[in-house]
Design a protein around this motif. Sequence first.
Motif, short mmCIF file in Angstrom:
data_model
loop_
_atom_site.label_atom_id
_atom_site.label_comp_id
_atom_site.label_asym_id
_atom_site.label_seq_id
_atom_site.Cartn_x
_atom_site.Cartn_y
_atom_site.Cartn_z
N ALA A 65 55.62 114.16 44.23
CA ALA A 65 56.14 113.40 43.11
C ALA A 65 57.64 113.66 42.94
N TYR A 66 58.42 112.58 42.88
CA TYR A 66 59.86 112.67 42.67
C TYR A 66 60.21 112.10 41.30
N PHE A 67 60.89 112.93 40.49
CA PHE A 67 61.24 112.57 39.12
C PHE A 67 62.71 112.15 39.03
N PRO A 68 63.03 111.15 38.23
CA PRO A 68 64.45 110.83 38.02
C PRO A 68 65.18 112.02 37.40
N LEU A 69 66.39 112.29 37.85
CA LEU A 69 67.15 113.38 37.26
C LEU A 69 67.32 113.20 35.76
N ALA A 70 67.40 111.95 35.32
CA ALA A 70 67.59 111.67 33.89
C ALA A 70 66.39 112.09 33.06
N ASP A 71 65.21 112.28 33.70
CA ASP A 71 64.01 112.66 32.97
C ASP A 71 63.68 114.14 33.08
N VAL A 72 64.65 114.91 33.58
CA VAL A 72 64.50 116.37 33.66
C VAL A 72 65.25 116.99 32.50
N ALA A 73 64.66 117.99 31.87
CA ALA A 73 65.27 118.61 30.69
C ALA A 73 66.63 119.20 31.03
N PRO A 74 67.61 119.04 30.12
CA PRO A 74 68.94 119.63 30.36
C PRO A 74 68.83 121.14 30.59
N GLY A 75 69.53 121.62 31.59
CA GLY A 75 69.54 123.04 31.88
C GLY A 75 68.36 123.54 32.71
N ALA A 76 67.43 122.64 33.03
CA ALA A 76 66.25 123.08 33.79
C ALA A 76 66.56 123.32 35.26
N LEU A 77 67.59 122.66 35.77
CA LEU A 77 67.93 122.78 37.19
C LEU A 77 69.27 123.51 37.35
N ALA A 78 69.25 124.58 38.13
CA ALA A 78 70.48 125.30 38.44
C ALA A 78 70.71 125.22 39.95
N PRO A 79 71.83 124.62 40.39
CA PRO A 79 72.08 124.49 41.83
C PRO A 79 72.13 125.85 42.52
N THR A 80 71.70 125.88 43.77
CA THR A 80 71.83 127.07 44.61
C THR A 80 72.69 126.71 45.82
N ASP A 81 72.97 127.71 46.65
CA ASP A 81 73.76 127.42 47.86
C ASP A 81 72.87 127.07 49.04
N ARG A 82 71.57 126.92 48.79
CA ARG A 82 70.63 126.59 49.87
C ARG A 82 70.63 125.09 50.14
#
Length: 286
Positions: A65-82
């Motif tokens: 399942a792929y979710f739109p970025l706009a439907d992800v809670a703010p701050g839930a995703l933190a980029p990594t260097d991977r």
Amino acid sequence: MGLSWQQGPLALKGVGRFLVPDPLPERLLFAEPARRRMRVRLGGEWIADSSDVVLLHEPGRYPVAYFPLADVAPGALAPTDRVTTHRDLGATAWFTVRGGAAEARRAAWRHVELPGHASELTDRVAFAWRAMDAFYEEDERIVGHAADLYHRNDIRTTSRHLVVYDGDRVVADTKRPLVLYESGFAPRWYVPRDDVDESALTPVDEATFCPYKGIASYYDVGSHRQAAWSYREAWPEVRRVSGMISFQPDKIDVYLDGERLELEPGQSVTPHGVDRGLGVDEIRAR
């Protein structure tokens, strides 16, 4: 099991073929709108909630399942260097996922250099099933993996004669088995317990979990290891086989109308990857 796994039409070893004049590519990916609301929970918080989910069917995997970025809670995703490379979809960036006091490293990904023909996945993110607390459709938890829209189980009553032997010993003899037809699998034959010599069965400390049928318990039959199984409390969709016994034809002699059954393509479960979550112990604890 469904469209792209086990022996489905987009699987690597599909049991059928497309009736077209020219060979198809070795791998075909299929993306489609799920048309159902999905939610993701981590650390006691909803970190994604969307009615615009896209399911990706990839050969040899369960749907993702792929979710739109706009439907992800703010701050839930933190980029990594991977950054990794998907063989069909290009560069893939990975994220740490945060919800409440919980943090899951490398637990979500996004394809950041998609080819033009895969635009359906633009600005969408997928979450690793094992790393999250739970996935939901509406208010109902979905266990195991994202629901495959093409997977189904059909159970049919039959009067065919099924006999199971351990050498000269008759272990089961019935003219009222149920046959379960499951997407991507050969038929499974289930025998009422009244038609089984249960003294021939030795319960073993082994169980597996199927997202569509529930928890399977296993039995040795004589010297044949795990030659039979039963869903003692099958899920509502397949309730008719609850408590019945099925026998593995490559481990013990199973005859149907006088013909010995062989291990057919699709009869064995193909090992799966990271899509599947939840073990037997967690299911039992629910």
